[in-house]
Design a protein around this motif. Structure first.
Motif, PDB file in Angstrom:
ATOM      1  N   ILE A  57       0.834  -1.205   0.000  1.00  0.00           N
ATOM      2  CA  ILE A  57       0.000   0.000   0.000  1.00  0.00           C
ATOM      3  C   ILE A  57       0.868   1.253   0.000  1.00  0.00           C
ATOM      4  CG2 ILE A  57      -1.715   1.284   1.333  1.00  0.00           C
ATOM      5  CD1 ILE A  57      -2.694  -1.480   2.348  1.00  0.00           C
ATOM      6  N   ARG A  58       1.940   1.225   0.791  1.00  0.00           N
ATOM      7  CA  ARG A  58       2.848   2.374   0.826  1.00  0.00           C
ATOM      8  C   ARG A  58       3.480   2.615  -0.547  1.00  0.00           C
ATOM      9  NH1 ARG A  58       5.368   0.899   4.921  1.00  0.00           N
ATOM     10  NH2 ARG A  58       7.188  -0.100   3.957  1.00  0.00           N
ATOM     11  N   ALA A  59       3.854   1.554  -1.220  1.00  0.00           N
ATOM     12  CA  ALA A  59       4.452   1.698  -2.558  1.00  0.00           C
ATOM     13  C   ALA A  59       3.438   2.276  -3.542  1.00  0.00           C
ATOM     14  CB  ALA A  59       4.964   0.342  -3.047  1.00  0.00           C
ATOM     15  N   LEU A  60       2.187   1.854  -3.455  1.00  0.00           N
ATOM     16  CA  LEU A  60       1.150   2.344  -4.367  1.00  0.00           C
ATOM     17  C   LEU A  60       0.903   3.842  -4.178  1.00  0.00           C
ATOM     18  CD1 LEU A  60      -1.510  -0.534  -4.226  1.00  0.00           C
ATOM     19  CD2 LEU A  60      -0.001   0.037  -6.136  1.00  0.00           C
ATOM     20  N   THR A 111      -7.772 -14.732  -4.922  1.00  0.00           N
ATOM     21  CA  THR A 111      -7.531 -15.675  -6.016  1.00  0.00           C
ATOM     22  C   THR A 111      -6.442 -15.227  -6.984  1.00  0.00           C
ATOM     23  OG1 THR A 111      -9.377 -14.649  -7.231  1.00  0.00           O
ATOM     24  CG2 THR A 111      -9.868 -16.616  -5.925  1.00  0.00           C
ATOM     25  N   LEU A 112      -6.123 -13.923  -6.963  1.00  0.00           N
ATOM     26  CA  LEU A 112      -5.080 -13.429  -7.871  1.00  0.00           C
ATOM     27  C   LEU A 112      -3.691 -13.880  -7.412  1.00  0.00           C
ATOM     28  CD1 LEU A 112      -6.146  -9.729  -8.569  1.00  0.00           C
ATOM     29  CD2 LEU A 112      -5.993 -11.574 -10.251  1.00  0.00           C
ATOM     30  N   PRO A 113      -2.775 -14.131  -8.334  1.00  0.00           N
ATOM     31  CA  PRO A 113      -1.376 -14.353  -7.929  1.00  0.00           C
ATOM     32  C   PRO A 113      -0.863 -13.141  -7.159  1.00  0.00           C
ATOM     33  CG  PRO A 113      -1.703 -14.921 -10.243  1.00  0.00           C
ATOM     34  CD  PRO A 113      -2.966 -14.245  -9.790  1.00  0.00           C
ATOM     35  N   ARG A 114       0.040 -13.383  -6.207  1.00  0.00           N
ATOM     36  CA  ARG A 114       0.518 -12.299  -5.349  1.00  0.00           C
ATOM     37  C   ARG A 114       1.033 -11.099  -6.144  1.00  0.00           C
ATOM     38  NH1 ARG A 114       3.057 -12.277   0.164  1.00  0.00           N
ATOM     39  NH2 ARG A 114       2.384 -14.447   0.287  1.00  0.00           N
ATOM     40  N   GLY A 115       1.696 -11.340  -7.258  1.00  0.00           N
ATOM     41  CA  GLY A 115       2.263 -10.246  -8.034  1.00  0.00           C
ATOM     42  C   GLY A 115       1.220  -9.369  -8.713  1.00  0.00           C
ATOM     43  N   ALA A 117      -1.862  -8.728  -7.323  1.00  0.00           N
ATOM     44  CA  ALA A 117      -2.758  -8.133  -6.324  1.00  0.00           C
ATOM     45  C   ALA A 117      -2.592  -6.614  -6.206  1.00  0.00           C
ATOM     46  CB  ALA A 117      -2.555  -8.803  -4.968  1.00  0.00           C
ATOM     47  N   PRO A 118      -1.360  -6.051  -6.213  1.00  0.00           N
ATOM     48  CA  PRO A 118      -1.232  -4.588  -6.076  1.00  0.00           C
ATOM     49  C   PRO A 118      -1.965  -3.817  -7.173  1.00  0.00           C
ATOM     50  CG  PRO A 118       0.871  -5.645  -5.642  1.00  0.00           C
ATOM     51  CD  PRO A 118      -0.038  -6.713  -6.155  1.00  0.00           C
ATOM     52  N   ALA A 119      -1.849  -4.249  -8.430  1.00  0.00           N
ATOM     53  CA  ALA A 119      -2.527  -3.552  -9.527  1.00  0.00           C
ATOM     54  C   ALA A 119      -4.042  -3.645  -9.371  1.00  0.00           C
ATOM     55  CB  ALA A 119      -2.086  -4.134 -10.868  1.00  0.00           C
ATOM     56  N   ALA A 120      -4.532  -4.814  -8.955  1.00  0.00           N
ATOM     57  CA  ALA A 120      -5.975  -4.983  -8.759  1.00  0.00           C
ATOM     58  C   ALA A 120      -6.467  -4.100  -7.620  1.00  0.00           C
ATOM     59  CB  ALA A 120      -6.289  -6.446  -8.465  1.00  0.00           C
TER      60      ALA A 120
END
Length: 539
Positions: A57-60, A111-115, A117-120
């Protein structure tokens, strides 16, 4: 998501327990599956989304907002989710309006792959307003902090559908979120779930503080209150689980204990780490009995090295072997013993324990005392590293959920105190986020250097909080992000349960449960306690 966001917002500004129960109950009755089930999982701490962590979240947000602005705002607001929710920019190209449900959000992120999840997550935040973003971030990180405990949320569910909260507790850990079978039973659409063939958690019996009460030892039994973590061990259908007092499954952190418990049943005890018995007074209090009947436990500081670990190394298992000191028995095989009086359960417990590995399990020794006055003397004379106080249990008491007046009492040992100098302060969380309420304090070395010995935020009244906050603001020397260094002029009397050697702290010591006892404006900082004096209290 909108209804859940409104619920969180209302809970934050509601102090009344009854009002919180009503708010949660109304939400659960008016919200469909699976949204209400995922909301319950978030409120009870049972929701874990691996792809969404604070660093993500901090990176986003720092991709979208100046990082310095974000960090300064976070320092001022005191809550990351609220800061991000308010600072999150409106996308240049508005997204098509789509009502996001709690269930849709959680299931997508899980359900999304960990990589991915941030974009979603970022896409979802673009679609929501500030209130909804706050709710999403709180839920996704599993840190609601809205004044709702897991027990309160379950009580609200029980009240809303007129079912027994203890029945909810008994099956909770045997049902996975979003708990659709539980809600089907609550609404009369399905059968009541049962804990058959599943090692589920059963609510603990708790004790009231003894305070100024004196009891008759012909009616009450006395035993030591050990300083570890209370656990329940359940073995059903070949599977063993360890639960903490809050119902958290801690089995993976203590595989040495779990693998040694293969007797069908459920017991209540204190999880400890082995160590040499300390304190001659303890041995005398136990009538000269050996370690196997009373001592043998290290301090809580030793146990703490193993808490919260998902994987325990072979080295740690060897250096800090865990064991459980048993207090009570709930089930012997399939037989439920909770309705039996304590003195009968005690006999059953001793018989049950005789079938267990003595390297991993023993029974907490009873304290032999002629009367309450004699017990006072025994308690006063025992300050062992692993003893927190004395338990008094009514001999005819059943094992019942929660605190029932007159059945069990806890009589904690008197705290130790030290006069320490405030060194640093930091803002708190929640309703204290506008105040400097977390204080680091220190004691003097022989060379006149002040070294930190602890940190505390509890024990003060609202008026004292305002007084300390004003001192911090008026006496700041330096700022290190959210932390302020203050002039070393204010003395705080700090109460703590015990103090231990610690390699993690520069002072070499760590306090157990420090809290502010009082503000010593009458005492010069130069007259505060020394580190050498504190070391003499190490157990």
């Amino acid at each position: 998501m909108h209804a859940f966001a409104q619920l969180l917002d209302s809970l934050i500004y509601t102090r009344s327990r009854t009002a919180k129960l009503r708010l949660i109950g109304d939400y659960l009755k008016n919200t469909p599956d699976p949204d209400r089930g995922w909301a319950m999982a978030a409120m009870t701490g049972d929701l874990d989304i691996p792809g969404v962590k604070p660093a993500v979240i901090r990176a986003l947000i720092e991709e979208r907002v100046d990082p310095v602005l974000y960090r300064m705002s976070r320092d001022y607001v005191g809550d990351s989710a609220e800061t991000v929710a308010l600072l999150w920019p409106t996308p240049e190209t508005p997204m098509a309006a789509e009502a996001l449900s709690v269930g849709a959000v959680v299931e997508r992120l899980l359900t999304l792959p960990r990589g991915q999840a941030p974009a979603a997550l970022a896409q979802m935040l673009d679609q929501l307003n500030a209130e909804e973003r706050f709710a999403l971030l709180k839920m996704a990180t599993g840190a609601l902090r809205v004044g709702v405990s897991a027990r309160l949320a379950k009580q609200a569910l029980a009240d809303a559908f007129a079912i027994d909260v203890d029945a909810v507790e008994e099956v909770w850990h045997g049902i996975d979120p979003p708990y659709e079978s539980l809600f089907a039973w609550a609404e009369g659409r399905g059968a009541q779930p049962t804990p058959a063939n599943v090692p589920v958690f059963r609510p603990f019996m708790l004790a009231h503080p003894l305070e100024d009460l004196r009891v008759d030892l012909s009616d009450y039994a006395a035993e030591w209150k050990w300083d570890g973590i209370r656990v329940q061990i359940v073995h059903v259908a070949g599977e063993t689980r360890l639960y903490s007092r809050t119902g958290d499954d801690v089995t993976r952190a203590f595989p040495d204990v779990a693998s040694a418990f293969a007797e069908a049943g459920a017991v209540d005890g204190e999880l400890l780490v082995k160590g040499e018995a300390q304190g001659i007074a303890l041995g005398a209090a136990l009538g000269g009995k050996g370690d196997e009947e009373g001592g043998g436990a290290a301090s809580f500081n030793a146990l703490q090295q193993r808490l919260g670990r998902k994987v325990v190394s072979a080295k740690m298992l060897e250096e800090a072997p865990a064991f459980v000191r048993l207090y009570d028995i709930l089930l012997d095989g399939e037989e439920d013993l909770r309705a039996l009086p304590w003195h009968e359960r005690r006999g059953r417990l001793e018989d049950f324990a005789s079938r267990l590995n003595p390297e991993r399990f023993d029974v907490s020794a009873l304290i032999e005392a002629e009367d309450f006055t004699a017990l006072e003397g025994i308690r006063a004379g025992a300050r062992d590293a692993a003893i927190e106080g004395v338990m008094l249990k009514r001999r005819d008491s059943p094992y019942v959920t929660g605190r029932r007046v007159g059945l069990w009492y806890k009589w904690k040992r008197d705290p130790l105190t030290a006069d320490c100098v405030m060194m640093y302060a930091q803002r708190g969380n929640g309703r204290r986020s506008s105040f400097y309420s977390d204080y680091t304090f220190g004691c003097w070395t022989e060379d006149g250097e002040l070294l930190p010995v602890g940190k505390a935020y509890s024990g003060i009244t609202d008026e004292e909080l305002k007084q300390l906050d004003k001192f911090v603001r008026n006496n700041t020397l330096n700022r290190f992000g959210p932390v302020r260094e203050v002039e070393k002029t204010l003395v705080l009397e700090v109460a703590f349960d015990s103090i231990h050697e610690s390699k993690r702290h520069k002072s070499g010591v760590a306090m157990r449960f420090p809290r502010i006892a009082r503000i010593r404006t009458d005492k010069p900082a130069a007259e505060a306690d020394t580190l050498a004096g504190l070391r003499r209290l190490v157990t």
